[in-house]
Write a protein that holds these residues in place. Sequence first.
Motif, PDB file in Angstrom:
ATOM      1  N   TYR A 287      -3.314   1.105   8.444  1.00 15.85           N
ATOM      2  CA  TYR A 287      -3.578   2.484   8.053  1.00 15.85           C
ATOM      3  C   TYR A 287      -5.048   2.704   7.779  1.00 15.85           C
TER       4      TYR A 287
ATOM      5  N   HIS B 269       7.019   2.545  57.588  1.00 13.46           N
ATOM      6  CA  HIS B 269       7.708   3.558  56.790  1.00 13.46           C
ATOM      7  C   HIS B 269       7.480   3.317  55.303  1.00 13.46           C
TER       8      HIS B 269
ATOM      9  N   ILE C   6       4.186  13.869  27.501  1.00 15.75           N
ATOM     10  CA  ILE C   6       5.439  14.489  27.073  1.00 15.75           C
ATOM     11  C   ILE C   6       5.552  14.479  25.548  1.00 15.75           C
TER      12      ILE C   6
ATOM     13  N   ASP D 184      -3.324   9.693   5.483  1.00 12.14           N
ATOM     14  CA  ASP D 184      -3.603   8.381   6.051  1.00 12.14           C
ATOM     15  C   ASP D 184      -3.190   8.377   7.513  1.00 12.14           C
TER      16      ASP D 184
ATOM     17  N   TRP E  62       5.656  11.645  55.003  1.00  9.87           N
ATOM     18  CA  TRP E  62       5.016  10.369  55.307  1.00  9.87           C
ATOM     19  C   TRP E  62       4.927  10.084  56.794  1.00  9.87           C
TER      20      TRP E  62
ATOM     21  N   ALA F  88       3.502  11.178  37.641  1.00 13.10           N
ATOM     22  CA  ALA F  88       4.865  11.243  38.161  1.00 13.10           C
ATOM     23  C   ALA F  88       4.897  10.710  39.590  1.00 13.10           C
TER      24      ALA F  88
ATOM     25  N   PHE G 281      13.241  14.758  35.707  1.00 12.40           N
ATOM     26  CA  PHE G 281      12.686  13.619  36.434  1.00 12.40           C
ATOM     27  C   PHE G 281      13.779  12.875  37.188  1.00 12.40           C
TER      28      PHE G 281
ATOM     29  N   LEU H 142       2.616   9.558  31.417  1.00 14.22           N
ATOM     30  CA  LEU H 142       3.763  10.469  31.371  1.00 14.22           C
ATOM     31  C   LEU H 142       4.290  10.587  29.946  1.00 14.22           C
TER      32      LEU H 142
ATOM     33  N   LEU I 116      13.351  17.282  30.235  1.00 14.91           N
ATOM     34  CA  LEU I 116      12.378  16.707  31.151  1.00 14.91           C
ATOM     35  C   LEU I 116      12.913  15.419  31.780  1.00 14.91           C
TER      36      LEU I 116
ATOM     37  N   PHE J  53       5.781  17.443  44.942  1.00 19.21           N
ATOM     38  CA  PHE J  53       7.077  17.301  45.605  1.00 19.21           C
ATOM     39  C   PHE J  53       6.913  17.128  47.109  1.00 19.21           C
TER      40      PHE J  53
ATOM     41  N   PHE K  93       7.065   7.386  41.153  1.00 26.68           N
ATOM     42  CA  PHE K  93       7.990   7.354  42.290  1.00 26.68           C
ATOM     43  C   PHE K  93       7.408   6.681  43.524  1.00 26.68           C
TER      44      PHE K  93
ATOM     45  N   ILE L 215      14.425  13.426  45.865  1.00 28.66           N
ATOM     46  CA  ILE L 215      13.461  12.834  46.792  1.00 28.66           C
ATOM     47  C   ILE L 215      14.095  11.661  47.538  1.00 28.66           C
TER      48      ILE L 215
ATOM     49  N   PHE M  89       6.044  13.861  49.086  1.00 27.19           N
ATOM     50  CA  PHE M  89       6.999  12.803  49.416  1.00 27.19           C
ATOM     51  C   PHE M  89       7.713  13.046  50.738  1.00 27.19           C
ATOM     52  N   MET M  90       7.500  14.203  51.329  1.00 28.18           N
ATOM     53  CA  MET M  90       8.345  14.553  52.469  1.00 28.18           C
ATOM     54  C   MET M  90       7.583  14.614  53.767  1.00 28.18           C
TER      55      MET M  90
ATOM     56  N   PHE N 224      15.970   9.490  57.276  1.00 27.62           N
ATOM     57  CA  PHE N 224      16.163   8.283  58.074  1.00 27.62           C
ATOM     58  C   PHE N 224      17.444   8.359  58.896  1.00 27.62           C
TER      59      PHE N 224
ATOM     60  N   ILE O 147       5.594   5.861  52.888  1.00 30.74           N
ATOM     61  CA  ILE O 147       6.358   6.534  51.830  1.00 30.74           C
ATOM     62  C   ILE O 147       5.586   6.393  50.513  1.00 30.74           C
TER      63      ILE O 147
ATOM     64  N   VAL P   7       2.534  21.079  41.017  1.00 28.15           N
ATOM     65  CA  VAL P   7       3.866  20.473  41.034  1.00 28.15           C
ATOM     66  C   VAL P   7       4.444  20.497  42.457  1.00 28.15           C
TER      67      VAL P   7
ATOM     68  N   MET Q 149       0.851  -1.204   0.000  1.00 30.61           N
ATOM     69  CA  MET Q 149       0.000   0.000   0.000  1.00 30.61           C
ATOM     70  C   MET Q 149       0.879   1.243   0.000  1.00 30.61           C
TER      71      MET Q 149
ATOM     72  N   PHE R 196      -0.648  14.502  34.660  1.00 28.26           N
ATOM     73  CA  PHE R 196       0.797  14.419  34.485  1.00 28.26           C
ATOM     74  C   PHE R 196       1.503  14.310  35.837  1.00 28.26           C
TER      75      PHE R 196
ATOM     76  N   HIS S 141       1.326   4.875   1.044  1.00 25.72           N
ATOM     77  CA  HIS S 141       0.792   5.879   1.959  1.00 25.72           C
ATOM     78  C   HIS S 141       1.607   7.123   1.801  1.00 25.72           C
ATOM     79  N   ASP S 142       0.947   8.256   2.030  1.00 23.30           N
ATOM     80  CA  ASP S 142       1.750   9.455   1.832  1.00 23.30           C
ATOM     81  C   ASP S 142       2.596   9.730   3.056  1.00 23.30           C
TER      82      ASP S 142
ATOM     83  N   TYR T 273       3.546  23.153  27.246  1.00 26.81           N
ATOM     84  CA  TYR T 273       3.170  22.725  28.596  1.00 26.81           C
ATOM     85  C   TYR T 273       2.229  23.732  29.237  1.00 26.81           C
TER      86      TYR T 273
END
Lengths: 110, 624
Positions: free
Chosen positions: B610, B245, B181, B550, B299, B205, A89, B177, A85, B293, B209, A96, B296-297, A104, B249, B289, A1, B201, A3-4, B190
């Motif tokens: 297609y 813990h 992105i 297509d 728990w 994330a 992450f 995610l 990005l 963050f 984690f 973290i 997580f701090m 701890f 967490i 956001v 086929m 999003f 396809h463009d 964004y």
Amino acid sequence: MAHDIEIIEKTPAEYSYKKRRSDRLMRSQLMMFALMIFMTLISFAAVQAGFSAYFVVPVVLLLAAVQVGLQLYYFMHMSEKGHGLVAFFMYGGMLIAFLTVLAFVTIIWW
Amino acid sequence: MTTVANSVGQKKGFGATLWDWLTTVDHKKIGILYLIGGGFFFVLGGIEAMLIRLQLLIPNNDFVSAGFFNELITMHGTTMIFLAAMPLLFGFMNAIVPLQIGARDVAFPFINSLGFWMFFFGGLFLNLSWFLDAAPDAGWTSYASLSIASTGHGIDFYAIGLQIAGAGTLMAGINFLVTIINMRAPGMTYMRMPLFTWTTFVASALILFAFPPLTIGIFFLTFDRMFGGNFFDHTAGGNTIIWEHIFWIFGHPEVYILILPAFGIFSEIFSVFARKRLFGYSAMVFATVLIGFLGFMVWAHHMFTVGLGPTANAIFAVATMAIAVPTGVKIFNWLLTIWGGSIKITTPMLYALGFIPSFVMGGVTGVQQGAAPLDYQLHDSYFIVAHFHYVIVGGVVLAILAATHYWWPKMFGTMLSEKLGKITFWFFFIGFHMTFFLQHFLGLMGMPRRVWTYMDGQGWNLFNMISTIGAILMAIGVIVLIINIIMTTAKNVRVGNDPWEDGRTLEWAIPSPPPFYNFAQTPLVRGLDTYWIEKQEGHNGYTAAEPVTDIHMPNGSIIPFFMTLGLFIAGFGAMYRVDHSWGLAVLIFGLAFTFLMMALRSIKDDLGYYVTKDQIRRTERGRD
Ligand code: HEM
Ligand SMILES: [Cu+2]
């Protein structure tokens, strides 16, 4: 086929630019590869030489961290465009994890 | 090759329809599957809740036995969090987020389907415990000393069921995610993403984690119970506090995984029905956001009474209270969005308006519990029960109900009855406050949490009775909603692209429900509230970024279903290995089956198919 799907031809200038660029990348990758082998050798040597553990452990850990960085930036292309990005992450996750471990070992267990 | 046969809406037999749903990789259909699965577990968890409340209706009641009561509260909490609230939110994320960003599907359609089936089979596994053995009975938190001492297979069902469902959740999170992105339409920067997409999003994330710690915790628990491990057994050198813990967490980010998408849903609804741009869009994004963050701090605020010492308690108390700041920013932004708007009180808007005071109350009690010295009084009392139901029901469940009404036309092409919707709202809202408001005072009067029954003469009787009556009102609300859904589906009055007439985001620019390829041409996004901008300029629809070409689409696949089935079988093997010799064989067979399916997937090239220009033109013309 049929396809463009667009096929983009490279101009000669583009072609030689790409070529030069990948040559340069190849060279830096080889250099980094050599450097990483060298660092691994140092680690082994440091253990073999029988220095104090208080010296060897931090050195090996430091070299390991450097190698992770080299791996990410030279072999996994994190320095190139479009990886912002990913970097965010990764560093976010590390931050973290670091804060968790720090909590701890400082306020929770001791 | 399976080509476009499924594109044209032919009538199909039952078998073909079933096959279509088992193999689908279309994000819209997977969204519907999540709604069905999550809805089923929501009803199940609701029935468990009603039994709990009936038991607590009067003092010294023996409507259910003490052991059964423990199973009820455990399964209620676990079901509601992992199998109802999260999957229902995933349903809306799946159905709506790709549309909001102008994409034709999620980034990994195959993994999307795998994620759904893992959730579903994990939930099924967990709930089969009712029939095959005893249900888990150590609370949804399953604290280690208790869960390891629990006899029978109950906790094994918990550990393996959640392991399977949790893996599905992790996949779904990663998929969202990558989708957000990489799959945004041209111009969708964004800072032009709708708030629901943003919160999806950030919640994804958090999943990325937070779920790995849960996986590890449950692995430890599995090994302690089924494979002779001693991670949590202090008599053998383990540490029982470690479970707490690890669990928290994961657990505190988990509550934000639930509430952030709810915030997103309400942000959409406020600006649509106040017919104003969301106030403080960038502050909203930043707050989301930041909450992610900080989540997580904090728990250890669940462990103030464990005895971590004053330093740890003080620091975690301060961190906990800090979260109230970005949350407050959001509340004020919503208020300022409504302020001066031309407000339409539709059912979704009603839920949104009810959400603000309800959630604020839950937030305020949260800050109170965050004050460590006070938490010594509140911990493990009904005050805690009141707090988390104010945030979870007053926040997450109200959001799910609001989203059901708001996006129903987009997902199914019909409009739920507004009249019945408002009836549901009032029953649910009044019932909710009746049930949980007085529980604050029960807690302050000393009623402990997770008790099977209580004695007469402590002044708790009246409040408990009112609480149970409130729960019945909520149940009536949900039943009215189900009637509404059945009636709407039976009547089948089709609606157009933008049935609320004030839609602002891209999903309202295309038909309801959208064709399977979503956008005939990839849209060009020219700003926040994309569709609103188009409407302001008198356009009907969206500006295209490309000519009609297509479209490449993925093929459906049954492999995700079978991969999960293998894990499901392996789960039984792992569990019964302890008391039957055939268990090990079943375990190995299940895992081998899953690996075989994975190998099949890797070896067999599936390049999709297609949809040709002509077919797209025909479909599009057929619509108007
Ligand atoms: C202003 C924000 C919040 C603060 C300061 C806060 C604070 C707290 C604290 C300190 C506890 C522990 C109480 C105890 O066990 O002694 C707690 C429990 C809990 N919170 Fe929150 N919270 C907040 C928001 C939320 C949200 C948004 C959710 C869910 C959507 C949530 C869900 C829960 C749950 C489920 C528990 C009970 C866990 C259990 O022991 O079973 N909270 N909260
Ligand atoms: Cu918490």
